[in-house]
Design an enzyme around this catalytic site. Structure first.
Site, short mmCIF file in Angstrom:
data_model
loop_
_atom_site.label_atom_id
_atom_site.label_comp_id
_atom_site.label_asym_id
_atom_site.label_seq_id
_atom_site.Cartn_x
_atom_site.Cartn_y
_atom_site.Cartn_z
N HIS A 136 -1.89 -5.54 0.52
CA HIS A 136 -3.20 -5.64 1.17
C HIS A 136 -4.26 -5.51 0.05
CE1 HIS A 136 -6.62 -4.16 3.61
NE2 HIS A 136 -6.01 -4.68 4.66
N ASP A 213 1.69 2.67 0.08
CA ASP A 213 0.73 2.34 1.12
C ASP A 213 1.50 2.43 2.43
OD1 ASP A 213 -0.66 1.03 3.09
OD2 ASP A 213 -1.32 -0.62 1.82
N GLN A 216 1.22 0.64 7.43
CA GLN A 216 1.97 -0.08 8.47
C GLN A 216 3.35 0.52 8.71
OE1 GLN A 216 0.64 -2.31 10.36
NE2 GLN A 216 -1.18 -2.86 9.21
N LYS A 239 -4.20 3.48 12.92
CA LYS A 239 -3.01 2.65 13.13
C LYS A 239 -1.88 3.47 13.78
CE LYS A 239 -4.06 -0.36 9.20
NZ LYS A 239 -4.71 -1.54 9.77
N CYS A 377 -6.23 -9.93 4.84
CA CYS A 377 -6.56 -9.18 3.62
C CYS A 377 -5.43 -9.24 2.59
CB CYS A 377 -6.91 -7.72 3.92
SG CYS A 377 -8.39 -7.55 4.89
N1 7TS Z 1 -2.75 -1.33 3.78
C1 7TS Z 1 -2.16 -2.07 4.74
C2 7TS Z 1 -0.73 -2.46 4.59
C3 7TS Z 1 -2.89 -2.44 5.86
O1 7TS Z 1 -2.30 -3.17 6.80
C4 7TS Z 1 -4.25 -2.05 5.97
C5 7TS Z 1 -5.09 -2.51 7.13
C6 7TS Z 1 -4.79 -1.26 4.96
C7 7TS Z 1 -4.01 -0.92 3.88
C8 7TS Z 1 -6.18 -0.74 5.02
O2 7TS Z 1 -6.30 0.20 6.02
P1 7TS Z 1 -7.70 0.86 6.41
O3 7TS Z 1 -7.42 1.63 7.63
O4 7TS Z 1 -8.14 1.69 5.26
O5 7TS Z 1 -8.63 -0.30 6.64
N2 7TS Z 1 -4.66 -3.69 7.71
C9 7TS Z 1 -5.33 -4.48 8.58
C10 7TS Z 1 -4.77 -5.63 9.14
O6 7TS Z 1 -3.65 -6.04 8.91
N3 7TS Z 1 -5.68 -6.20 9.93
O7 7TS Z 1 -6.79 -5.44 9.93
C11 7TS Z 1 -6.58 -4.36 9.09
#
Ligand code: 7TS
Length: 419
Positions: A136, A213, A216, A239, A377
């Protein structure tokens, strides 16, 4: 005890009843564009059970107060509930101490904190940082920034056409200049579950630290930071069925002790004079300013909620959804699934011949079906597959095979509409 919240007993042997679970999520029972909502955008953010929503509103109704510095009743209640969430987070990740649990605003902040506080201090010109093709942007850009600043080099683990990380290529990238390896546990765009235990062991053999990370992974599977032996792991509350604006950065205490604070301000200090400031102990050293208090408390309730269902039940149900979804979607003529790794979480990215993902997304929404379209992303990953983006259906434990049938029908309808 958190005021106004009563948590169901943790009981992972309880039979899994998806219809009963759906009753816990008020948002799922609405019509969108005249159709019952089908929510398949869980990888972007998951929905919140009543317990989590109530925890936020009860905080503001019953004991809204700033934490850690008040002696009065409500401040003590708020501090107690916020710190109880830290202990729940510790147990959730099986960290050895709450000193290793830093509250952040999400995965992005957790990775930036490590890139900034660890990377800036320990990277030297000529050092190397390894990430993978399927990261990401939040696990790419912070490392690019710190590598640029420190004169270090970013190296990329390639993947195969199914979306599996190439471990042999990873081994070739490792050497005594490798200082940091930062990889995604589960890919948001492909669903690939990476062999992180092997990645960590190999990195440690050359003396590198490993950041995972976990954004997910944590909605789908139990993560044990001690069993994995990762050095850092970041996740987002939103999430894992908790509120937005909250997250956890796990770090080994020994490493966090060596790092400088990420931000300066209140809470992170012990003493301040104009000549010199001494920093607070872990975990407060990395938590400058008033945090998202209700967010932390409600994230703790989300963790209780996950425990009350049990990851074994979650994993089984989601595996069934993944297998079923893969089978029925594959039968649609002209549909191609992007990401067929050996180990996958319940994420299906796909393209349909002659139909732009954007059009597919808009026309499914007209039928009440929420999917996500675009590069997710992960622009370098899309470049790897030479595609501009995908349509992505991502399932949570409250989704059903009947909803997947609606998706199939919806896609067929879009195909007919667009000829
Ligand atoms: N890493 C992964 C694997 C992600 O899927 C996401 C967000 C992030 C980091 C960033 O997370 P945040 O909570 O700090 O924003 N992924 C997604 C997505 O797949 N669609 O919208 C956000």
């Amino acid at each position: 005890m958190i005021p106004g919240v009563s948590i169901r007993e943790v009981n992972i042997s309880k039979p899994f009843d998806v219809e009963a679970i759906r009753q816990d999520f008020p948002i799922l029972h609405q019509k969108v564009n005249g159709y019952p909502l089908v929510y398949f955008d869980n990888a972007a953010t998951s929905q919140k059970p009543n317990l989590v929503i109530d925890a936020i509103s009860n905080y503001y109704k019953l004991y809204n107060s700033n934490i850690h510095r008040g002696l009065h009743y409500m401040s003590e209640k708020a501090t107690e509930a916020y710190e109880a969430a830290r202990e729940k987070s510790r147990a959730f990740l099986n960290a050895s101490s709450t000193n290793e649990i830093n509250f952040t605003k999400g995965t992005t902040e957790g990775i930036n904190l490590v890139a900034s506080s660890y990377g800036r201090k320990f990277l030297q010109p000529g050092d190397e940082v390894i990430i993978s093709t399927m990261e990401h942007h939040s696990n790419i850009v912070p490392w690019q920034m710190v590598c640029d600043e420190r004169g270090a080099k970013l190296r990329i683990i390639p993947i195969d056409d199914d979306g599996n990380l190439l471990l042999d290529e990873y081994k070739k990238l490792l050497n005594d200049r490798t200082k940091i390896v930062s990889v995604v546990y589960v890919s948001n765009a492909l669903g690939t579950v990476n062999p992180v235990k092997d990645i960590i062991t190999l990195a440690h053999e050359v003396g590198a630290v490993v950041m995972l990370d976990g954004a997910q992974a944590t909605p789908h599977m139990a993560v044990d930071v001690q069993a994995l032996d990762c050095d850092f792991l970041a996740l987002s509350s939103h999430k894992i069925f908790g509120p937005t604006g909250m997250g956890i950065l796990y770090g080994k205490e020994r490493l966090l002790e060596q790092m400088n604070p990420y931000q300066g301000g209140g809470e992170m200090i012990k003493t301040v004079t104009f000549e010199k400031t001494t920093y607070n102990e872990l975990p407060y050293k990395f938590e400058a300013g008033t945090p998202d208090i209700s967010g932390g408390i409600a994230m703790g309730v989300a963790i209780d909620y996950i425990n009350s269902i049990g990851y074994q039940n979650i994993a089984k149900h989601e595996h069934d959804l993944l297998v079923y979804g893969t089978e029925v979607l594959s039968q649609i003529e002209g549909l191609r699934i992007i990401g067929q790794a050996k180990e996958k979480a319940s994420v299906i990215s796909f393209l349909v011949d002659g139909i732009h993902p954007y059009d597919m997304g808009v026309l499914l929404d007209k039928q009440g079906i929420a999917i996500r379209t675009g590069h997710h992303c992960c622009q370098p990953l899309m470049d790897r597959f030479a595609i501009p983006g995908t349509c992505r259906a991502s399932f949570a434990f409250y989704n059903t095979t009947a909803e997947i049938d609606k998706l199939v029908k919806g896609i067929e309808k879009v195909k007919t509409m667009l000829g």
